[in-house]
Design an enzyme around this catalytic site. Structure first.
Site, PDB file in Angstrom:
ATOM      1  N   ASP A  41       0.775  -1.151   0.089  1.00  0.00           N
ATOM      2  CA  ASP A  41       0.073   0.115  -0.064  1.00  0.00           C
ATOM      3  C   ASP A  41       0.662   1.328   0.022  1.00  0.00           C
ATOM      4  OD1 ASP A  41      -1.761  -1.938   0.119  1.00  0.00           O
ATOM      5  OD2 ASP A  41      -2.492  -1.458   2.189  1.00  0.00           O
ATOM      6  N   LYS A  79      -7.341  -3.542  -2.724  1.00  0.00           N
ATOM      7  CA  LYS A  79      -7.952  -4.549  -1.775  1.00  0.00           C
ATOM      8  C   LYS A  79      -8.681  -3.555  -0.767  1.00  0.00           C
ATOM      9  CE  LYS A  79      -3.859  -4.516   1.133  1.00  0.00           C
ATOM     10  NZ  LYS A  79      -4.210  -3.557   2.114  1.00  0.00           N
ATOM     11  N   CYS A 124      -1.973  -2.434   8.148  1.00  0.00           N
ATOM     12  CA  CYS A 124      -1.762  -3.468   7.087  1.00  0.00           C
ATOM     13  C   CYS A 124      -0.552  -4.469   7.199  1.00  0.00           C
ATOM     14  CB  CYS A 124      -1.889  -2.939   5.682  1.00  0.00           C
ATOM     15  SG  CYS A 124      -3.393  -1.839   5.320  1.00  0.00           S
TER      16      CYS A 124
END
Length: 247
Positions: free
Chosen positions: A61, A126, A158
């Site tokens: 990310d 996602k 995450c």
């Protein structure tokens, strides 16, 4: 006197029969060792093998909208760039995710050239916080225990949930402390301490790369040495900005 004369040859003969076979055995073994040594010396040395047989890289990310918010975001990018360049040299499989790409943006532009040269096995958007989602966990890489290096954000969300899922699935997890961060810098050491306790290895990018190789005789070693020299200043900056004394 006659008895002593009579028994001496008998005792000597008996001892001779007892010890002669032993001497013969020792001589036979010596010849065998000599043959084995000659065979070993004439055999070619085995090809060097990497220490990690099933490594993978997770890039979590690292998106445009996070740029102004994440502590030392530029250091996360520089370490990830180095890791991706190493992945090219070592032909490592790379897995990339974004979180809600339509709202938070694509992977940052600085990483795109490096990703274009690596083996990107998945580049997935996602909503789940963990990267270890079905399109990734079903990849053949994870059919046997893998040694996974994680970089990205955020350390306590995450990155943490990805690491915990990988550990639960039986994989070895390496969280690269010079390549992970959060919005609040205070979250980082808390996350790293938790992950260490859970069984992850908290280490540096350079340490993981060298441990992966394990042997200076592997063909890719020279390419990695050149990469490490080329990125020396960036590595010092990332270690100083993201690690310091926090782990």
């Amino acid at each position: 006197m006659s008895l002593r004369v009579c028994f001496k040859p008998t005792i000597t003969s008996t001892l001779g029969r007892q010890f002669t076979p032993l001497a013969s055995i020792i001589s036979t073994q010596a010849r065998s060792y000599s043959i084995l040594n000659r065979a070993t010396m004439s055999s070619p040395a085995p090809a060097p093998q990497r220490r990690f047989q099933n490594p993978a890289v997770f890039v979590c990310d690292i998106q445009e909208k996070f740029r102004p918010a994440i502590h030392e975001f530029d250091k996360v990018i520089s370490t990830t760039s180095k890791l991706l360049r190493a992945s090219t040299v070592l032909s490592l499989p790379v897995f990339v995710t974004t979180q809600n790409r339509s709202r938070l943006g694509d992977t940052v532009a600085e990483l795109k050239p490096h990703l274009a040269r690596t083996t990107v096995k998945a580049d997935i958007d996602k909503t789940r916080f963990s990267m270890f989602i079905p399109p990734i966990l079903s990849d053949p890489v994870f059919s046997s225990p893998a040694q996974v290096a994680i970089v990205g954000i955020e350390s306590h969300i995450c990155v943490t949930q990805t690491a915990l899922d990988l550990l639960a699935a039986g994989h070895k997890v390496y969280v690269l402390a010079d390549g992970v961060s959060s919005t609040n810098k205070e979250e980082v050491p808390i996350a790293l301490a938790r992950l260490r306790q859970a069984g992850a290895v908290v280490t540096s990018s350079e340490s993981w790369i060298y441990e992966l190789m394990g042997d200076a005789a592997v063909p890719e070693f020279k390419g990695i040495v050149n990469l490490v020299k080329d990125t020396g200043n960036e590595t010092k900056g990332a270690l100083g900005g993201l690690v310091g004394s926090k782990i």
